[in-house]
Design a protein around this motif. Sequence first.
Motif, short mmCIF file in Angstrom:
data_model
loop_
_atom_site.label_atom_id
_atom_site.label_comp_id
_atom_site.label_asym_id
_atom_site.label_seq_id
_atom_site.Cartn_x
_atom_site.Cartn_y
_atom_site.Cartn_z
N GLY A 96 33.93 -5.36 5.63
CA GLY A 96 35.05 -4.67 6.24
C GLY A 96 34.78 -4.31 7.70
O GLY A 96 35.65 -4.46 8.57
N MET A 97 33.53 -3.85 7.96
CA MET A 97 33.18 -3.51 9.34
C MET A 97 33.15 -4.75 10.23
O MET A 97 33.57 -4.71 11.39
N ALA A 98 32.66 -5.87 9.68
CA ALA A 98 32.65 -7.11 10.45
C ALA A 98 34.06 -7.56 10.78
O ALA A 98 34.35 -8.01 11.90
N LYS A 99 34.98 -7.42 9.83
CA LYS A 99 36.37 -7.78 10.07
C LYS A 99 37.00 -6.88 11.13
O LYS A 99 37.73 -7.35 12.01
N GLN A 100 36.69 -5.59 11.03
CA GLN A 100 37.22 -4.64 12.02
C GLN A 100 36.68 -4.94 13.41
O GLN A 100 37.41 -4.87 14.41
N ILE A 101 35.40 -5.28 13.49
CA ILE A 101 34.81 -5.62 14.79
C ILE A 101 35.48 -6.87 15.36
O ILE A 101 35.75 -6.95 16.57
N GLU A 102 35.75 -7.84 14.49
CA GLU A 102 36.41 -9.06 14.96
C GLU A 102 37.80 -8.75 15.50
O GLU A 102 38.21 -9.28 16.55
N LEU A 103 38.55 -7.88 14.82
CA LEU A 103 39.88 -7.50 15.30
C LEU A 103 39.80 -6.77 16.64
O LEU A 103 40.63 -6.99 17.53
N LEU A 104 38.81 -5.90 16.75
CA LEU A 104 38.63 -5.19 18.01
C LEU A 104 38.28 -6.14 19.15
O LEU A 104 38.74 -5.96 20.30
N GLU A 105 37.46 -7.15 18.86
CA GLU A 105 37.13 -8.13 19.88
C GLU A 105 38.36 -8.91 20.33
O GLU A 105 38.56 -9.17 21.53
N ALA A 107 41.48 -7.83 20.17
CA ALA A 107 42.32 -6.91 20.95
C ALA A 107 41.77 -6.73 22.36
O ALA A 107 42.53 -6.69 23.34
N LYS A 108 40.45 -6.64 22.47
CA LYS A 108 39.85 -6.46 23.79
C LYS A 108 40.12 -7.68 24.67
O LYS A 108 40.45 -7.53 25.86
N ARG A 109 39.99 -8.87 24.10
CA ARG A 109 40.24 -10.07 24.90
C ARG A 109 41.71 -10.15 25.33
O ARG A 109 42.01 -10.59 26.45
N LYS A 110 42.59 -9.67 24.47
CA LYS A 110 44.01 -9.67 24.85
C LYS A 110 44.27 -8.68 25.99
O LYS A 110 45.05 -8.96 26.90
N PHE A 111 43.62 -7.52 25.94
CA PHE A 111 43.77 -6.54 27.01
C PHE A 111 43.22 -7.08 28.33
O PHE A 111 43.69 -6.72 29.41
N LEU A 112 42.23 -7.95 28.24
CA LEU A 112 41.66 -8.57 29.44
C LEU A 112 42.46 -9.78 29.90
O LEU A 112 42.09 -10.43 30.88
N GLY A 113 43.53 -10.09 29.19
CA GLY A 113 44.36 -11.22 29.58
C GLY A 113 43.91 -12.54 28.99
O GLY A 113 44.41 -13.59 29.39
#
Length: 215
Positions: A96-105, A107-113
Amino acid sequence: MVRGKTQLRRIENATSRQVTFSKRRNGLLKKAFELSVLCDAEVALMIFSQSSKLYEFASSSMSDTIKRYRDRVKDTLTHTSQCPEDVQHLRQLAAGMAKQIELLEVAKRKFLGECLGSTTCIEELLPIEEQLERSVRLVRARKMQVYNDQIQQLQSKGKMLTTEIALLNDQYQLQTSDESEERIENFILMENKDTSSDVETELLIGLPKRKIKNN
């Protein structure tokens, strides 16, 4: 510009590999020492180079730390073998934590364009835009606060400089006034001296001389 992810792979050049090993080894040993001092942790580190040369660091005793590690691993293995349900639970948590980290990554890439090509609807872009606008407002507010703080500091320095300049002007005027008075006094003394030198000071004894009239 977003910095790309560094690709880790074996350095082919032997000289570069040895230089990198020396630098990273020293940095790792330094971090181990700092961790032991700052956090009062028991740290043991062993490094074998490509030529089988040993580099090690131990905050207390290497043998005691290794013994403690073996005892801890033995207890962990015993506890794991006795409680398979806990192991399964930990695995689920890790997944679950690995999946959450992947989602956060993502989202971060989307915020960076980045990775916006996969976005197909406006609804997915609106939250990103709103979050970016909030971030921009926060950044601008912080920038204005920093500007105001710097302006206040400059104004305080300006007041201090103005006060120092006024004090220096007063001292200069006072010194100039004293020098003017001193020059006037010297001038008066010189005038008095010149005047007194013109007065006849010779002492004559006897009757004053009279002119003899010719008959």
